[in-house]
Design a protein around this motif. Structure first.
Motif, PDB file in Angstrom:
ATOM      1  N   LEU A 119       0.825  -1.200   0.000  1.00 28.84           N
ATOM      2  CA  LEU A 119       0.000   0.000   0.000  1.00 28.84           C
ATOM      3  C   LEU A 119       0.863   1.255   0.000  1.00 28.84           C
ATOM      4  N   ASN A 120       0.347   2.298  -0.612  1.00 30.99           N
ATOM      5  CA  ASN A 120       0.963   3.614  -0.499  1.00 30.99           C
ATOM      6  C   ASN A 120       0.458   4.230   0.810  1.00 30.99           C
ATOM      7  N   LEU A 121       1.358   4.461   1.741  1.00 35.94           N
ATOM      8  CA  LEU A 121       0.965   4.912   3.079  1.00 35.94           C
ATOM      9  C   LEU A 121       0.926   6.433   3.209  1.00 35.94           C
ATOM     10  N   LYS A 122       1.215   7.135   2.117  1.00 29.75           N
ATOM     11  CA  LYS A 122       1.312   8.590   2.192  1.00 29.75           C
ATOM     12  C   LYS A 122       0.244   9.334   1.400  1.00 29.75           C
ATOM     13  N   LYS A 123      -0.402   8.668   0.460  1.00 28.64           N
ATOM     14  CA  LYS A 123      -1.433   9.353  -0.317  1.00 28.64           C
ATOM     15  C   LYS A 123      -2.490   8.353  -0.785  1.00 28.64           C
ATOM     16  N   PRO A 124      -3.680   8.842  -1.154  1.00 29.53           N
ATOM     17  CA  PRO A 124      -4.742   7.945  -1.605  1.00 29.53           C
ATOM     18  C   PRO A 124      -4.320   7.154  -2.840  1.00 29.53           C
ATOM     19  N   GLN A 125      -4.845   5.937  -2.919  1.00 36.14           N
ATOM     20  CA  GLN A 125      -4.444   5.032  -3.997  1.00 36.14           C
ATOM     21  C   GLN A 125      -5.582   4.055  -4.272  1.00 36.14           C
ATOM     22  N   THR A 126      -5.887   3.833  -5.548  1.00 34.20           N
ATOM     23  CA  THR A 126      -6.826   2.780  -5.910  1.00 34.20           C
ATOM     24  C   THR A 126      -6.092   1.453  -5.843  1.00 34.20           C
ATOM     25  N   VAL A 127      -6.547   0.555  -4.967  1.00 33.89           N
ATOM     26  CA  VAL A 127      -5.825  -0.699  -4.744  1.00 33.89           C
ATOM     27  C   VAL A 127      -6.528  -1.891  -5.368  1.00 33.89           C
ATOM     28  N   LEU A 136     -10.363   2.142  -2.518  1.00 29.59           N
ATOM     29  CA  LEU A 136      -9.350   3.183  -2.363  1.00 29.59           C
ATOM     30  C   LEU A 136      -8.750   3.079  -0.970  1.00 29.59           C
ATOM     31  N   SER A 137      -7.427   3.139  -0.869  1.00 32.58           N
ATOM     32  CA  SER A 137      -6.781   3.284   0.436  1.00 32.58           C
ATOM     33  C   SER A 137      -6.367   4.736   0.615  1.00 32.58           C
ATOM     34  N   PHE A 138      -6.310   5.194   1.868  1.00 31.34           N
ATOM     35  CA  PHE A 138      -5.933   6.581   2.126  1.00 31.34           C
ATOM     36  C   PHE A 138      -5.317   6.671   3.515  1.00 31.34           C
ATOM     37  N   PRO A 139      -4.341   7.563   3.693  1.00 29.73           N
ATOM     38  CA  PRO A 139      -3.666   7.643   4.998  1.00 29.73           C
ATOM     39  C   PRO A 139      -4.564   8.240   6.070  1.00 29.73           C
ATOM     40  N   VAL A 140      -4.463   7.680   7.261  1.00 30.45           N
ATOM     41  CA  VAL A 140      -5.110   8.245   8.443  1.00 30.45           C
ATOM     42  C   VAL A 140      -4.003   8.643   9.428  1.00 30.45           C
ATOM     43  N   LYS A 141      -4.347   9.006  10.642  1.00 26.01           N
ATOM     44  CA  LYS A 141      -3.363   9.540  11.581  1.00 26.01           C
ATOM     45  C   LYS A 141      -3.247   8.631  12.800  1.00 26.01           C
ATOM     46  N   HIS A 142      -2.137   7.880  12.845  1.00 21.68           N
ATOM     47  CA  HIS A 142      -1.930   6.952  13.947  1.00 21.68           C
ATOM     48  C   HIS A 142      -0.446   6.929  14.308  1.00 21.68           C
ATOM     49  N   SER A 143      -0.100   6.129  15.313  1.00 26.03           N
ATOM     50  CA  SER A 143       1.280   6.111  15.811  1.00 26.03           C
ATOM     51  C   SER A 143       2.244   5.412  14.875  1.00 26.03           C
ATOM     52  N   ILE A 144       1.735   4.590  13.956  1.00 29.36           N
ATOM     53  CA  ILE A 144       2.539   4.012  12.874  1.00 29.36           C
ATOM     54  C   ILE A 144       1.769   4.244  11.580  1.00 29.36           C
ATOM     55  N   PRO A 145       2.424   4.126  10.422  1.00 33.52           N
ATOM     56  CA  PRO A 145       1.705   4.347   9.166  1.00 33.52           C
ATOM     57  C   PRO A 145       0.474   3.445   9.052  1.00 33.52           C
ATOM     58  N   ALA A 214      -6.493   8.984  14.982  1.00 35.70           N
ATOM     59  CA  ALA A 214      -6.966  10.151  15.716  1.00 35.70           C
ATOM     60  C   ALA A 214      -7.959  10.890  14.831  1.00 35.70           C
ATOM     61  N   PHE A 215      -8.668  11.857  15.394  1.00 39.63           N
ATOM     62  CA  PHE A 215      -9.543  12.708  14.586  1.00 39.63           C
ATOM     63  C   PHE A 215      -8.684  13.434  13.565  1.00 39.63           C
ATOM     64  N   HIS A 216      -8.981  13.253  12.277  1.00 36.88           N
ATOM     65  CA  HIS A 216      -8.104  13.746  11.210  1.00 36.88           C
ATOM     66  C   HIS A 216      -8.962  14.335  10.092  1.00 36.88           C
ATOM     67  N   PRO A 217      -9.221  15.643  10.112  1.00 33.17           N
ATOM     68  CA  PRO A 217     -10.140  16.270   9.159  1.00 33.17           C
ATOM     69  C   PRO A 217      -9.889  15.974   7.685  1.00 33.17           C
ATOM     70  N   PRO A 218      -8.637  15.805   7.196  1.00 32.34           N
ATOM     71  CA  PRO A 218      -8.465  15.512   5.766  1.00 32.34           C
ATOM     72  C   PRO A 218      -9.201  14.264   5.288  1.00 32.34           C
ATOM     73  N   ILE A 219      -9.511  13.354   6.206  1.00 33.42           N
ATOM     74  CA  ILE A 219     -10.244  12.151   5.813  1.00 33.42           C
ATOM     75  C   ILE A 219     -11.607  12.510   5.232  1.00 33.42           C
ATOM     76  N   ALA A 220     -12.232  13.543   5.783  1.00 32.23           N
ATOM     77  CA  ALA A 220     -13.610  13.885   5.426  1.00 32.23           C
ATOM     78  C   ALA A 220     -13.785  14.149   3.941  1.00 32.23           C
ATOM     79  N   GLU A 221     -12.824  14.795   3.337  1.00 34.21           N
ATOM     80  CA  GLU A 221     -12.926  15.100   1.911  1.00 34.21           C
ATOM     81  C   GLU A 221     -12.888  13.826   1.074  1.00 34.21           C
TER      82      GLU A 221
END
Length: 303
Positions: A119-127, A136-145, A214-221
């Motif tokens: 997986l691409n852990l830094k940006k959205p990707q069609t998997v 689609l995978s997309f990064p969220v905000k956690h203690s590891i990627p 964690a609560f991560h506003p970029p996910i909403a879009e």
């Protein structure tokens, strides 16, 4: 097309006597997706009468053990059952390094063939993509990627009205274009608008899986307008400081994400084992987002 989500595990890192670590099955016509694979997943598959042979695609959000420790056991059992198929595993690239020695240790020739997709852990990707659905995978905000996953039905074409075909003597060769959005010109030069000729298709179904984060506003879009949002709610607001420290979310924050993303419905899970009464999670979330349900193991949610 309907989406059917079965919760196999709804707890966080420490399992309890009645709650397993994270695992879910999303069934769509012709496909069966396993999302995360915590310890005990294969037992829960048995309990919920979900055939192992249906599982061809496994999505692993991140490499904390409560999200993948059940994988080697599941693959081993599928092999013992003689399931003969490719099993596609979408996960952080390190997963193959972690479990390949265990796969190599399985005696004899394996009937299944695990195929790893990093997986691409830094940006959205069609998997994953098929004729009817894409993931689609997309990064969220956690203690590891960590990534979330968005499962969405591809838009269908409009349906042409049979009475319009007859009324305007529409040639068969033009029906395909009209379904795709074209207007129709009659022999005498009149333009018949597409919306008069067709009925709109049903809204495509969609499901978003967001844990651990964690609560991560970029996910909403990314998940805007999703039909069903599963969002972790490890803690209640009384432990908001701990949620921030561990990069998890509270029930209220999960509800805020549902509201921000304009989700139709919210499903909360990944509960900390310190909480016995889960109704407090539902109460807290519903103060912000009314259409909230708890992720209950063994329960099926239909979109």
């Amino acid at each position: 097309m309907s989406f059917e989500l079965t919760i196999l595990g709804s707890n966080s890192a420490l399992p309890t006597s009645n709650r397993y670590p994270t695992a879910q099955v999303l069934e769509v016509p012709g496909r069966c997706f396993l999302i995360d694979c915590g310890e005990g997943t294969q037992i829960q598959l048995r309990r919920n009468k979900i055939s192992f042979s249906k599982i061809r695609h496994i999505f692993i959000s991140h490499l904390h053990g409560d999200h993948y420790y059940g994988l080697i056991g599941l693959l081993s059992t599928m092999n013992l059952l003689g399931v003969k198929s490719d099993v596609h595993i979408y996960a952080p690239s390190e997963l193959k390094t972690l479990i390949q020695p265990q796969l190599d240790f399985i005696r004899g020739e394996m009937s299944i063939k695990p195929i790893f997709h990093p997986l691409n852990l830094k940006k959205p990707q069609t998997v994953f993509e098929s004729k009817n659905i894409e993931v689609l995978s997309f990064p969220v905000k956690h203690s590891i990627p960590t990534v979330g996953f968005l499962f969405r039905e591809k838009p269908k074409q409009a349906n042409i009205k049979k009475e319009m075909i007859k009324a305007y003597n529409i040639p068969l060769a033009q029906i395909k274009d009209i379904k795709a959005g074209a207007d129709f010109e009659t022999e005498d030069g009149r333009i018949i608008p597409n919306e008069k000729l067709t009925t709109p298709p049903p809204k495509p179904k969609s499901y978003a899986f967001c844990t651990d984060t964690a609560f991560h506003p970029p996910i909403a879009e990314i998940i805007n307008g999703v039909d069903l949002l599963y969002h972790e709610a490890t803690f209640l607001e009384e432990l908001k400081d701990l949620a921030e420290k561990t990069l998890h979310s509270t029930a209220r924050q999960a509800a805020e994400m549902a509201k921000l993303s304009k989700a139709s419905k919210l499903l909360i899970g990944h509960f900390s084992s310190r909480f016995k009464n889960l109704n407090d999670f539902k109460t807290e979330a519903r103060e912000v987002f009314k259409n909230t349900e708890l992720a209950i193991e063994g329960k099926k949610y239909i979109i």
